[in-house]
Design a protein around this motif. Structure first.
Motif, PDB file in Angstrom:
ATOM      1  N   UNK A 169     -12.921  56.297  28.198  1.00 46.98           N
ATOM      2  CA  UNK A 169     -13.408  55.334  27.207  1.00 46.98           C
ATOM      3  C   UNK A 169     -12.343  54.320  26.843  1.00 46.98           C
ATOM      4  N   UNK A 170     -11.073  54.747  26.838  1.00 44.40           N
ATOM      5  CA  UNK A 170      -9.987  53.862  26.431  1.00 44.40           C
ATOM      6  C   UNK A 170      -9.511  52.936  27.543  1.00 44.40           C
ATOM      7  N   UNK A 171      -9.779  53.296  28.801  1.00 45.42           N
ATOM      8  CA  UNK A 171      -9.207  52.537  29.924  1.00 45.42           C
ATOM      9  C   UNK A 171     -10.239  51.826  30.788  1.00 45.42           C
ATOM     10  N   UNK A 172     -11.512  52.183  30.656  1.00 41.77           N
ATOM     11  CA  UNK A 172     -12.534  51.597  31.507  1.00 41.77           C
ATOM     12  C   UNK A 172     -12.821  52.398  32.770  1.00 41.77           C
ATOM     13  N   UNK A 173     -12.175  53.551  32.925  1.00 38.76           N
ATOM     14  CA  UNK A 173     -12.455  54.438  34.046  1.00 38.76           C
ATOM     15  C   UNK A 173     -13.901  54.919  33.968  1.00 38.76           C
ATOM     16  N   UNK A 174     -14.623  54.841  35.099  1.00 36.10           N
ATOM     17  CA  UNK A 174     -16.006  55.300  35.154  1.00 36.10           C
ATOM     18  C   UNK A 174     -16.061  56.737  35.674  1.00 36.10           C
ATOM     19  N   UNK A 175     -16.961  57.534  35.109  1.00 33.56           N
ATOM     20  CA  UNK A 175     -17.137  58.918  35.524  1.00 33.56           C
ATOM     21  C   UNK A 175     -18.554  59.127  36.026  1.00 33.56           C
ATOM     22  N   UNK A 176     -18.674  59.914  37.082  1.00 37.99           N
ATOM     23  CA  UNK A 176     -19.983  60.235  37.653  1.00 37.99           C
ATOM     24  C   UNK A 176     -20.085  61.735  37.874  1.00 37.99           C
ATOM     25  N   UNK A 177     -21.288  62.266  37.755  1.00 35.61           N
ATOM     26  CA  UNK A 177     -21.556  63.660  38.074  1.00 35.61           C
ATOM     27  C   UNK A 177     -22.261  63.706  39.413  1.00 35.61           C
ATOM     28  N   UNK A 178     -21.630  64.326  40.394  1.00 35.00           N
ATOM     29  CA  UNK A 178     -22.221  64.403  41.716  1.00 35.00           C
ATOM     30  C   UNK A 178     -23.213  65.541  41.839  1.00 35.00           C
ATOM     31  N   UNK A 179     -23.929  65.538  42.954  1.00 30.80           N
ATOM     32  CA  UNK A 179     -24.899  66.602  43.218  1.00 30.80           C
ATOM     33  C   UNK A 179     -24.342  67.636  44.189  1.00 30.80           C
ATOM     34  N   UNK A 180     -23.245  67.298  44.868  1.00 31.27           N
ATOM     35  CA  UNK A 180     -22.659  68.204  45.843  1.00 31.27           C
ATOM     36  C   UNK A 180     -21.427  68.902  45.300  1.00 31.27           C
ATOM     37  N   UNK A 181     -20.686  69.607  46.186  1.00 32.00           N
ATOM     38  CA  UNK A 181     -19.561  70.424  45.742  1.00 32.00           C
ATOM     39  C   UNK A 181     -18.220  69.700  45.727  1.00 32.00           C
ATOM     40  N   UNK A 182     -18.176  68.428  46.104  1.00 28.71           N
ATOM     41  CA  UNK A 182     -16.896  67.759  46.319  1.00 28.71           C
ATOM     42  C   UNK A 182     -16.567  66.727  45.242  1.00 28.71           C
ATOM     43  N   UNK A 183     -15.255  66.552  45.002  1.00 24.40           N
ATOM     44  CA  UNK A 183     -14.769  65.461  44.171  1.00 24.40           C
ATOM     45  C   UNK A 183     -14.723  64.187  45.008  1.00 24.40           C
ATOM     46  N   UNK A 184     -14.761  63.043  44.329  1.00 20.75           N
ATOM     47  CA  UNK A 184     -14.657  61.768  45.027  1.00 20.75           C
ATOM     48  C   UNK A 184     -14.112  60.705  44.103  1.00 20.75           C
ATOM     49  N   UNK A 185     -13.570  59.663  44.699  1.00 20.01           N
ATOM     50  CA  UNK A 185     -13.040  58.550  43.929  1.00 20.01           C
ATOM     51  C   UNK A 185     -13.340  57.271  44.678  1.00 20.01           C
ATOM     52  N   UNK A 186     -13.705  56.222  43.953  1.00 19.94           N
ATOM     53  CA  UNK A 186     -13.960  54.915  44.553  1.00 19.94           C
ATOM     54  C   UNK A 186     -13.161  53.873  43.785  1.00 19.94           C
ATOM     55  N   UNK A 187     -12.615  52.914  44.543  1.00 17.38           N
ATOM     56  CA  UNK A 187     -11.769  51.882  43.960  1.00 17.38           C
ATOM     57  C   UNK A 187     -12.128  50.548  44.604  1.00 17.38           C
ATOM     58  N   UNK A 188     -12.498  49.576  43.774  1.00 14.14           N
ATOM     59  CA  UNK A 188     -12.864  48.253  44.266  1.00 14.14           C
ATOM     60  C   UNK A 188     -11.627  47.379  44.398  1.00 14.14           C
ATOM     61  N   UNK A 189     -11.549  46.639  45.505  1.00 13.52           N
ATOM     62  CA  UNK A 189     -10.434  45.725  45.739  1.00 13.52           C
ATOM     63  C   UNK A 189     -10.908  44.299  45.509  1.00 13.52           C
TER      64      UNK A 189
END
Length: 226
Positions: free
Chosen positions: A188-208
């Protein structure tokens, strides 16, 4: 627009030593900014700097150091074993005081810091990061954006590839694992977005983002870096 109290300084992801993710980033046009070893912590890295933050690929160099009593609370060893243990391979570092976002912390002084530095040169680590199923959340006093680094440290940023900033960071949690209170507060303080996935793995996405302000590429980790 809400004023953020903390800014994202850098992101890390654990890989195997000199893993294929390094060449995958280079094939996508990114330029290596610098490498560093962390004696006593048992890790080393390669970093890709943008104007506003940098991406760190981190790997284990010494299991004995990473599992030493001095390092135990960081859970870096457990994070490095994410493929086997299902732990979170990511960390997010912030510029600013984590307490400003209401996050309890403990002070970590890495073994590789020179002994002559003042004792207040320590890393604030969120206590919620004691759980290796959560990303490591931390801040380092005096951190500045890569565009402000001295030339000898700055090296080559990503402007040669047409990118100025990395924005729109999204962290995906696996099904059944919820973000910690510290992560919710810092998101909330930094603008980081959080998502809840449906599978067992963590993931991260970064826009350039290019110099004209448009997003021209999205890095998807870890799947997009193989």
């Amino acid at each position: 627009m809400k004023e953020h109290r903390v800014e994202i300084d850098h992101l890390f992801m654990f890989i195997e030593p000199d893993g294929p993710e390094i060449d995958a980033l280079k094939r996508q046009g990114l330029t290596e900014t610098y490498r560093r070893a962390h004696p006593g912590q048992g890790t080393a890295n390669v970093c890709f700097g943008f104007d506003n933050l940098y991406l760190e690929l981190l790997w284990l160099t010494s299991e004995a150091e990473a599992r030493s009593p001095a390092m135990e609370r960081t859970r870096l060893w457990e994070r490095s074993q994410w493929r086997r243990l299902g732990t979170c391979p990511f960390g997010v570092a912030f510029r600013g005081d984590l307490a400003s976002a209401g996050v309890p912390t403990w002070d970590y002084r890495p073994p590789y810091l020179p002994s002559h530095l003042p004792l207040d040169m320590s890393i604030q680590v969120a206590t919620d990061s004691d759980d290796p199923m959560q990303p490591m959340l931390f801040s380092f006093p005096g951190s500045t954006a890569p565009s402000e680094w001295p030339a000898e440290r700055r090296g080559r940023l990503q402007t040669g590839g047409g990118w100025s900033q990395a924005v729109g960071l999204t962290l995906r949690f696996p099904a059944g694992t919820a973000p910690s209170a510290a992560l919710l507060a810092l998101a909330a303080a930094s603008g980081l977005e959080l998502e809840q996935g449906e599978g067992p793995a963590y993931g991260m996405a970064l826009d350039l983002m290019g110099a004209d302000g448009s997003v021209t590429k999205t890095l998807v980790m870890p799947d997009g870096l193989r």
